[in-house]
Design a protein around this motif. Structure first.
Motif, PDB file in Angstrom:
ATOM      1  N   THR A 214       0.833  -1.202   0.000  1.00  0.00           N
ATOM      2  CA  THR A 214       0.000   0.000   0.000  1.00  0.00           C
ATOM      3  C   THR A 214       0.871   1.256   0.000  1.00  0.00           C
ATOM      4  N   SER A 215       0.286   2.355  -0.458  1.00  0.00           N
ATOM      5  CA  SER A 215       0.972   3.651  -0.437  1.00  0.00           C
ATOM      6  C   SER A 215       0.588   4.465   0.786  1.00  0.00           C
ATOM      7  N   PHE A 216      -0.045   3.830   1.747  1.00  0.00           N
ATOM      8  CA  PHE A 216      -0.331   4.472   3.031  1.00  0.00           C
ATOM      9  C   PHE A 216       0.094   3.522   4.138  1.00  0.00           C
ATOM     10  N   ASN A 217       0.466   4.092   5.254  1.00  0.00           N
ATOM     11  CA  ASN A 217       0.855   3.307   6.418  1.00  0.00           C
ATOM     12  C   ASN A 217       0.420   4.027   7.674  1.00  0.00           C
ATOM     13  N   PHE A 218       0.308   3.289   8.743  1.00  0.00           N
ATOM     14  CA  PHE A 218       0.096   3.854  10.070  1.00  0.00           C
ATOM     15  C   PHE A 218       1.459   3.875  10.754  1.00  0.00           C
ATOM     16  N   MET A 219       1.780   4.979  11.397  1.00  0.00           N
ATOM     17  CA  MET A 219       3.048   5.071  12.111  1.00  0.00           C
ATOM     18  C   MET A 219       2.762   5.221  13.599  1.00  0.00           C
ATOM     19  N   SER A 220       3.094   4.201  14.359  1.00  0.00           N
ATOM     20  CA  SER A 220       2.972   4.230  15.818  1.00  0.00           C
ATOM     21  C   SER A 220       4.318   4.633  16.389  1.00  0.00           C
ATOM     22  N   GLN A 221       4.297   5.501  17.407  1.00  0.00           N
ATOM     23  CA  GLN A 221       5.537   5.997  18.002  1.00  0.00           C
ATOM     24  C   GLN A 221       5.409   5.965  19.525  1.00  0.00           C
ATOM     25  N   PHE A 222       6.497   5.571  20.170  1.00  0.00           N
ATOM     26  CA  PHE A 222       6.582   5.570  21.623  1.00  0.00           C
ATOM     27  C   PHE A 222       7.907   6.228  21.972  1.00  0.00           C
TER      28      PHE A 222
ATOM     29  N   HIS B 156       9.790   3.989  16.304  1.00  0.00           N
ATOM     30  CA  HIS B 156       8.751   4.122  15.289  1.00  0.00           C
ATOM     31  C   HIS B 156       8.441   2.758  14.698  1.00  0.00           C
ATOM     32  N   HIS B 157       7.178   2.519  14.412  1.00  0.00           N
ATOM     33  CA  HIS B 157       6.782   1.325  13.662  1.00  0.00           C
ATOM     34  C   HIS B 157       5.776   1.761  12.606  1.00  0.00           C
ATOM     35  N   MET B 158       6.096   1.490  11.335  1.00  0.00           N
ATOM     36  CA  MET B 158       5.189   1.817  10.232  1.00  0.00           C
ATOM     37  C   MET B 158       4.728   0.525   9.577  1.00  0.00           C
ATOM     38  N   SER B 159       3.425   0.418   9.381  1.00  0.00           N
ATOM     39  CA  SER B 159       2.874  -0.718   8.641  1.00  0.00           C
ATOM     40  C   SER B 159       1.476  -0.347   8.169  1.00  0.00           C
ATOM     41  N   ASN B 160       0.920  -1.161   7.289  1.00  0.00           N
ATOM     42  CA  ASN B 160      -0.432  -0.881   6.810  1.00  0.00           C
ATOM     43  C   ASN B 160      -1.494  -1.611   7.643  1.00  0.00           C
ATOM     44  N   ALA B 161      -1.113  -2.121   8.779  1.00  0.00           N
ATOM     45  CA  ALA B 161      -2.028  -2.779   9.728  1.00  0.00           C
ATOM     46  C   ALA B 161      -2.770  -3.956   9.115  1.00  0.00           C
ATOM     47  N   GLY B 162      -2.123  -4.619   8.159  1.00  0.00           N
ATOM     48  CA  GLY B 162      -2.746  -5.783   7.543  1.00  0.00           C
ATOM     49  C   GLY B 162      -3.844  -5.442   6.550  1.00  0.00           C
ATOM     50  N   LEU B 163      -3.972  -4.159   6.183  1.00  0.00           N
ATOM     51  CA  LEU B 163      -5.009  -3.768   5.225  1.00  0.00           C
ATOM     52  C   LEU B 163      -4.585  -4.030   3.779  1.00  0.00           C
ATOM     53  N   GLY B 164      -3.324  -4.346   3.548  1.00  0.00           N
ATOM     54  CA  GLY B 164      -2.835  -4.688   2.225  1.00  0.00           C
ATOM     55  C   GLY B 164      -2.415  -6.147   2.180  1.00  0.00           C
ATOM     56  N   ASP B 165      -2.172  -6.659   0.986  1.00  0.00           N
ATOM     57  CA  ASP B 165      -1.764  -8.065   0.831  1.00  0.00           C
ATOM     58  C   ASP B 165      -0.393  -8.321   1.438  1.00  0.00           C
ATOM     59  N   ASP B 166       0.529  -7.371   1.297  1.00  0.00           N
ATOM     60  CA  ASP B 166       1.876  -7.529   1.824  1.00  0.00           C
ATOM     61  C   ASP B 166       2.109  -6.441   2.864  1.00  0.00           C
ATOM     62  N   ASN B 167       2.661  -6.794   4.035  1.00  0.00           N
ATOM     63  CA  ASN B 167       2.777  -5.848   5.137  1.00  0.00           C
ATOM     64  C   ASN B 167       4.074  -6.065   5.914  1.00  0.00           C
ATOM     65  N   ALA B 168       5.217  -5.846   5.260  1.00  0.00           N
ATOM     66  CA  ALA B 168       6.498  -5.929   5.950  1.00  0.00           C
ATOM     67  C   ALA B 168       6.702  -4.598   6.669  1.00  0.00           C
ATOM     68  N   GLY B 169       6.623  -4.592   7.966  1.00  0.00           N
ATOM     69  CA  GLY B 169       6.722  -3.364   8.739  1.00  0.00           C
ATOM     70  C   GLY B 169       8.083  -2.693   8.612  1.00  0.00           C
ATOM     71  N   VAL B 170       8.099  -1.396   8.931  1.00  0.00           N
ATOM     72  CA  VAL B 170       9.310  -0.597   8.911  1.00  0.00           C
ATOM     73  C   VAL B 170       9.509  -0.085  10.336  1.00  0.00           C
ATOM     74  N   ASN B 171      10.629  -0.431  10.957  1.00  0.00           N
ATOM     75  CA  ASN B 171      10.914  -0.003  12.321  1.00  0.00           C
ATOM     76  C   ASN B 171      12.099   0.947  12.329  1.00  0.00           C
TER      77      ASN B 171
END
Length: 183
Positions: free
Chosen positions: A141-149, A166-181
């Motif tokens: 996906t071309s959008f992601n959710f970025m969670s930050q602590f 930071h953790h960026m991912s599409n929250a499983g809303l796309g077929d492929d979701n390799a997170g970015v930390n």
């Protein structure tokens, strides 16, 4: 996990939405004490398990409109809620050699050590929605959710520094979701 964080944030936002304060009421925004924060952010990638992102890095500018809470509660009386705008983000991915540009927005919540001045050490959580091009490798996906602590320090002279995860991912809303930390 991401969906649960997003639902928690929406519920918190609805519970504290500004309204006329009444004696004995719960938390309310103290708009007259709000302020703008400009944040210049650098992030270094970390191994995310599915993709090696240790050579990746990111830079961004973030505008945060921080509003203190008015409350009798012990934790909320030293907390703030921030409406965040990330008008530009640059992400360099080593593998493949990619330049990713994006923008987004969201919210942050901070708990300060000094309740009257909202200064000193603080802890924070933040959630943002990012739109970017091209896509991150391993993400469909071309959008992601970025969670930050994070933890940081706010001076009484308005400067601050924060160390975040930071953790960026599409929250499983796309077929492929390799997170970015990153940190």
């Amino acid at each position: 996990m991401q969906r649960a964080n997003l639902l928690l944030a929406i519920a918190l936002g609805c519970a504290i939405w500004p309204r006329q304060a009444q004696a004995g009421d719960g938390p309310v925004f103290e708009w007259q004490q709000s302020n703008w924060r400009l944040e210049l952010s650098l992030m270094h990638g970390v191994d995310s398990g599915r993709r090696d992102r240790e050579e990746d890095w990111s830079a961004a500018a973030v505008f945060d409109y921080e509003v203190p809470f008015g409350s009798d509660a012990a934790v909320l009386d030293r907390s703030t809620f921030g409406f965040r705008l990330r008008p530009i983000m640059y992400y360099y991915a080593e593998e493949p050699d990619d330049n990713i540009f994006g923008a987004g927005g969201g919210f942050a919540m901070r708990i300060y050590s000094h309740k009257d001045t909202k200064s000193g050490f603080f802890g924070e959580i933040a959630e943002e929605v990012l739109f970017h091009t091209p896509k991150f490798e391993g993400n469909s996906t071309s959008f992601n959710f970025m969670s930050q602590f994070g933890v940081g320090y706010q001076s009484q002279k308005s400067w601050f520094a924060t160390l975040r995860f930071h953790h960026m991912s599409n929250a499983g809303l796309g077929d492929d979701n390799a997170g970015v930390n990153g940190a």
